[in-house]
Structures are given as structure tokens and as C-alpha cells.
Design an enzyme around this catalytic site. Structure first.
Site, PDB file in Angstrom:
ATOM      1  N   GLY A 128       0.919  -1.302  -0.023  1.00  0.00           N
ATOM      2  CA  GLY A 128      -0.059  -0.068   0.072  1.00  0.00           C
ATOM      3  C   GLY A 128       0.884   1.341  -0.014  1.00  0.00           C
ATOM      4  O   GLY A 128       1.778   1.246   0.846  1.00  0.00           O
ATOM      5  N   ALA A 129       0.517   2.288  -0.999  1.00  0.00           N
ATOM      6  CA  ALA A 129       1.415   3.345  -0.947  1.00  0.00           C
ATOM      7  C   ALA A 129       1.719   4.115   0.282  1.00  0.00           C
ATOM      8  O   ALA A 129       3.018   4.267   0.365  1.00  0.00           O
ATOM      9  CB  ALA A 129       0.837   4.387  -2.025  1.00  0.00           C
TER      10      ALA A 129
ATOM     11  N   GLN B  59      -6.117  -8.533  -2.684  1.00  0.00           N
ATOM     12  CA  GLN B  59      -6.155  -7.363  -1.760  1.00  0.00           C
ATOM     13  C   GLN B  59      -7.721  -7.111  -1.218  1.00  0.00           C
ATOM     14  O   GLN B  59      -7.843  -6.663  -0.098  1.00  0.00           O
ATOM     15  CB  GLN B  59      -5.491  -6.085  -2.210  1.00  0.00           C
ATOM     16  CG  GLN B  59      -4.121  -6.432  -2.147  1.00  0.00           C
ATOM     17  CD  GLN B  59      -3.442  -6.657  -3.684  1.00  0.00           C
ATOM     18  OE1 GLN B  59      -4.118  -7.281  -4.401  1.00  0.00           O
ATOM     19  NE2 GLN B  59      -2.179  -6.199  -4.026  1.00  0.00           N
TER      20      GLN B  59
ATOM     21  N   ASP C 287      -1.001   4.824  -6.129  1.00  0.00           N
ATOM     22  CA  ASP C 287       0.228   4.748  -5.936  1.00  0.00           C
ATOM     23  C   ASP C 287       1.115   5.625  -6.483  1.00  0.00           C
ATOM     24  O   ASP C 287       2.283   5.898  -6.101  1.00  0.00           O
ATOM     25  CB  ASP C 287       0.563   3.308  -6.673  1.00  0.00           C
ATOM     26  CG  ASP C 287      -0.083   2.003  -5.913  1.00  0.00           C
ATOM     27  OD1 ASP C 287      -1.361   2.044  -6.199  1.00  0.00           O
ATOM     28  OD2 ASP C 287       0.557   1.614  -4.721  1.00  0.00           O
TER      29      ASP C 287
END
Ligand SMILES: CSC[C@H]1O[C@H](OP(=O)(O)O)[C@H](O)[C@@H]1O
Length: 352
Positions: A55-56, A202, A243
Site C-alpha cells: 500500500g502506497a 487485496q 500509488d
């Protein structure tokens, strides 16, 4: 227990006593919730590559904490060589996942801070302090972002999500799921269709787990059902994370572009939730490397083979959605609307 009272261990945190990173291993969810301890840069790189940490924004925190890890583990007494070692560790970590800009942002943020040190001891202390600052700011950022985004939600709505842009993709609260949490906390009646998000799921493994634990109405759907549910009038809006946001496109989990095109066709609002740290406005889509992942992620489901050995597999981890398909970008400094060029100038001024 209400959401706001639930105090989970953060998705990722710095353990000051043992000078290491503690994180939730997301590859084990939803079946097992396990906190892992990471003591070396090599361990961290492996955890990032395996999406144990993902996750960014969480990658931004991981990058910053990776610099703290490299700093406290270093035995170099010369400041110049110490800083060179840290830069090499940073380049190594950046190479683990090239698409999410936050990973590089977190690393560079700590490197900039330690470059001001006059001694190795001071540099080590600055690295740890800045890594913790990056982590603590993330929580405030997500809540501010959620506060702006919730006002885009009708009082009663059904929302489509893709991948996981929740607490597990951040320190806590989340970006896209953070907006959903803020809308629910504001008393809105929100139902969620969560796309499973092949191939690593996810959505089913992480988003459904998060929302179910919070008592938020969530239904799992295959990615391929999204457009049909839009056609049937079942979706009021789409909200996803990001992202990397360049001058002309939003990079996000593979499948995001497909939803943006379908939403545009059905005149359904398509929103992106992302902190300012996800913006990379010096670049355009064509300059960004899209991560390709292992064949096995598509060719197998556990031990079950899904495709003949002699068949090629193309496994992009991300895609790019042109900004003309994005109705709003929700950030911690406000909601950006087209034409984005003017909003992006504002973003650049806040960052300079
Ligand atoms: C809040 S940004 C989360 C973002 O990161 C995910 O990618 P990955 O699971 O590969 O780290 C996905 O693109 C999410 O939208």
C-alpha cells in the site's frame, strides 16, 4: 467497540526498545493476524517484495523506517561513509517496488534530514525521529483526507472499491477506506461492493477483512462483475487509492482503469483518494515503470496450477488511468476537481 475506540497495533511501527520495525504480515490475512519483527534492510526488502508490507502510504512509512533501520544497524564511524551507506540502502529499497512513489518519498525524506547531521550519532537520532514523524503524520493525513472526502458521499449510497486502500495500506484509517470510514462516522448509510482484485486478492483478503471488523456493510464481488453492477444501477460512486499521480494519470492497482472506463460510460462518479505525498507532478505516464510481478501469482492458486506451463503470463501490478476519467482527487488539503493543472500548481506550492 466503536471504530474510533478500537486501538489496533498500527499496520507498521518503529519499536524504539529493540530498534526494529514491527508490522502486520498482510500475506497471512484474513486467516491469520500476525505481527512480524524486521531487523535488517534485507528483511524489509523481502517483506515489501512479498507484499507483507504493501500500500502506497505504508510503503512510504516502510521506506522511512528502512532508513532508520540502516542507520541504527550501521557500524560506520565516518559521517561521509555512513551517509553513503544509507543512500545505497535507500536505492536498494527503492528497487523493490518501482511504481508507488511513496516508497521513494519516504526514503528521500529521511535522507534529506540526516544529511544535515554533523555527527554519526546525530544522524542516527535524526533518522529515527524523521521515520516516526512520517508515520505519525500519515494518521493525521488520512483523517483529514477522510474529512474532505465524506462530503462527496450521498447520505445513502453504494460504493465500489478496488484493491485495498485502507488502514492496511497506511499506518491506520486508510485513504479510500478512510473516506468510507469518515462517511460512516458522519452518520451516512454506506454499503460497499469490494472487488476481489485478482491476482493477489487485496480486496477479498484485506478490504473485506477491514470493513467487516468495522461493522461496515461489504459485499465481495469478482472484478468482472463491476461493470454489470454499474449497468444495473447498483453503484452510486467508485472510490480507489493511488500509488502515483503524475501530470496526466493516476497509477493504481491493475483493474482500476477498467473501472474508470466503465464508470465514465455509466456516468458514475469516479474518485481517487490520495495524500499529497503520492503526487509526482514532474513526470507523465510514459515515464513511469509499471511493476510486473511473478508468473506464479497468476499461474497458481495455492498449489493448484491454473495455466499450462508453456503458456506466457503477463502480470502487471498496476495500470494508469488518464485524468479525464477522474471526477475528483481527494487529498488531505482538499478535494481537487478538473481542470487539474490549476490544482496541481497549488499542490506544488504546498510542497515547495
Ligand atoms: C492507499 S494506496 C493503496 C494502493 O496500493 C495497492 O497496491 P499494492 O497492494 O500492490 O501495494 C493498490 O494499488 C492500492 O490502491
Amino acid at each position: 467497540m466503536s471504530m474510533s475506540e478500537r486501538r489496533e497495533p498500527y499496520t507498521i511501527a518503529w519499536d524504539a526498545e529493540s530498534e526494529c520495525i514491527i508490522y502486520i504480515d498482510q500475506t497471512l490475512l484474513p486467516g491469520r493476524y500476525e505481527l512480524m519483527r524486521c531487523t535488517t534492510v534485507d528483511d524489509l526488502a523481502r517483506a515489501i517484495r512479498r507484499l507483507e508490507i504493501r500500500g502506497a502510504p505504508a510503503l512510504g512509512i516502510a521506506g522511512a523506517m528502512g532508513m532508520a533501520l540502516a542507520a541504527v544497524r550501521s557500524t560506520e564511524g565516518d559521517l561521509g561513509r555512513f551517509l553513503d551507506d544509507l543512500r545505497r540502502a535507500g536505492d536498494f529499497l527503492k528497487s523493490t517496488r518501482p511504481t508507488a512513489v511513496n516508497l521513494s518519498w519516504g526514503i528521500d525524506r529521511v535522507l534529506a534530514k540526516v544529511s544535515m547531521a554533523r555527527t554519526v550519532a546525530e544522524a542516527k537520532a535524526l533518522a529515527v525521529a524523521e521515520a516516526n514523524a512520517v508515520a505519525e503524520e500519515d494518521e493525521l493525513t488520512c483523517r483529514r483526507l477522510g474529512g474532505f472526502g465524506k462530503d462527496l458521499f450521498p447520505d445513502d449510497c453504494t460504493v465500489l472499491t478496488h484493491c485495498n486502500a485502507g488502514a492496511l495500506a497506511c499506518r491506520c484509517w486508510g485513504t479510500a477506506l478512510g473516506v468510507i470510514r469518515s462517511a460512516v462516522a458522519a452518520g451516512k448509510n454506506v454499503r460497499v461492493f469490494a472487488c476481489e482484485t485478482r491476482p493477489l486478492n487485496q480486496g477479498s483478503r484485506l478490504t473485506c477483512w477491514e470493513l467487516a471488523r468495522d461493522g461496515i456493510d461489504v459485499t465481495l464481488i469478482p472484478d468482472s462483475s463491476a461493470a454489470y453492477l454499474m449497468r444495473k444501477g447498483k453503484i452510486d460512486l467508485v472510490i480507489v487509492g493511488a500509488d502515483r499521480i503524475t501530470k496526466d494519470a493516476v497509477f493504481n492497482k491493475i483493474g482500476t482503469y477498467m473501472h474508470a472506463v466503465a464508470a465514465h460510460h455509466h456516468k458514475i462518479p469516479f474518485y481517487v483518494a490520495a495524500p499529497v505525498s503520492t503526487f509526482d507532478l514532474a513526470r507523465v505516464e510514459s515515464e513511469i515503470t509499471v511493476e510486473e510481478r511473478d508468473r506464479a501469482e497468476l499461474a497458481y492458486c495455492g498449489d493448484r496450477q491454473l495455466v499450462p506451463d508453456d503458456v506466457r503470463v503477463l502480470n502487471y501490478a498496476f495500470d494508469a488511468t488518464p485524468l479525464d476519467l477522474v471526477d475528483a482527487i481527494i487529498t488531505e488539503i482538499g478535494v481537487l476537481r478538473p481542470p487539474y493543472a490549476k490544482s496541481f500548481q497549488f499542490i506544488e506550492t504546498t510542497r515547495s
